[in-house]
Design an enzyme around this catalytic site. Structure first.
Site, short mmCIF file in Angstrom:
data_model
loop_
_atom_site.label_atom_id
_atom_site.label_comp_id
_atom_site.label_asym_id
_atom_site.label_seq_id
_atom_site.Cartn_x
_atom_site.Cartn_y
_atom_site.Cartn_z
N ASP A 1 -5.07 0.63 7.82
CA ASP A 1 -5.84 1.03 6.54
C ASP A 1 -6.89 2.12 6.94
O ASP A 1 -6.42 3.26 6.87
CB ASP A 1 -6.62 -0.09 6.05
CG ASP A 1 -7.25 -1.14 7.20
OD1 ASP A 1 -7.61 -0.63 8.16
OD2 ASP A 1 -7.57 -2.37 6.97
N ILE B 1 -0.57 -3.54 9.42
CA ILE B 1 -1.01 -2.73 8.37
C ILE B 1 -1.89 -1.69 8.96
O ILE B 1 -2.72 -1.80 9.82
CB ILE B 1 -1.89 -3.66 7.48
CG1 ILE B 1 -2.65 -2.91 6.32
CG2 ILE B 1 -3.11 -4.48 8.15
CD1 ILE B 1 -2.91 -3.85 5.25
#
Length: 181
Positions: free
Chosen positions: A106, A104
């Site tokens: 972010d 991920i």
């Protein structure tokens, strides 16, 4: 898929394993066209990307290598804002196409540090491949080359992602259930 409790938080279903694998295959299909003649080295970021990296590379149909690097910036559900490289890269990256495989992205802080570190090793090019991307949290100027899915700023777990080291083994991805907090 049912809601589950991990440590002190409830999580509800967000993405099924079937949906995840369809998106992973779509990313691999793009790579099979764009990277087929490059013999890249994939650098999977541990711990979270291990399942994504395994599934992704099983869909790859060209010569490639894989290695692992471990970075840490999360504590519980929050990013600490400080990135520590736990262990690094031993392979010679000079003149190589490097594909960073992340679970991920972010804020982008971890990825920016990773790109800076890799840049000192003189690769021909660096590509970023992430399972999940939270564009609403991005703080750094980085380019995501391969993204399986964009998601909102919710905290998630499963399919390699954890909550205080729990839940990585879940086949599906779950999101915090705010209604049960």
């Amino acid at each position: 898929m049912e809601s589950i409790k991990v440590n002190d938080k409830w999580f509800k279903p967000y993405l099924s394993e079937k949906t995840i694998l369809e998106r992973v295959k779509a990313v691999a299909d793009r790579m099979n066209e764009e990277l087929k003649d490059k013999n890249p080295i994939f650098l999977a970021v541990l711990n979270g990307a291990y399942i994504f990296a395994a599934d992704l590379t099983r869909f790859i149909n060209f010569p490639m290598e894989i290695s692992f690097v471990k970075l840490a910036s999360y504590q519980g559900t929050m990013s600490t804002g400080k990135v520590r490289e736990i262990f690094g890269i031993n392979e010679n990256l000079e003149g190589r196409t490097v594909v960073v495989v992340e679970d991920i992205v972010d804020t982008g802080r971890s990825m920016k540090q990773m790109l800076e570190s890799l840049g000192t090793r003189n690769p021909a090019e660096i590509k970023i491949c992430t399972l999940l991307f939270k564009p609403g949290k991005l703080e750094e100027d980085i380019k995501i080359d391969y993204c399986a899915m964009e998601i909102p700023n919710d905290f998630i777990l499963g399919y390699g992602l954890d909550y205080d080291q729990q839940g990585r083994q879940l086949r599906d991805i779950y999101v915090v259930d705010e209604d049960r907090e």
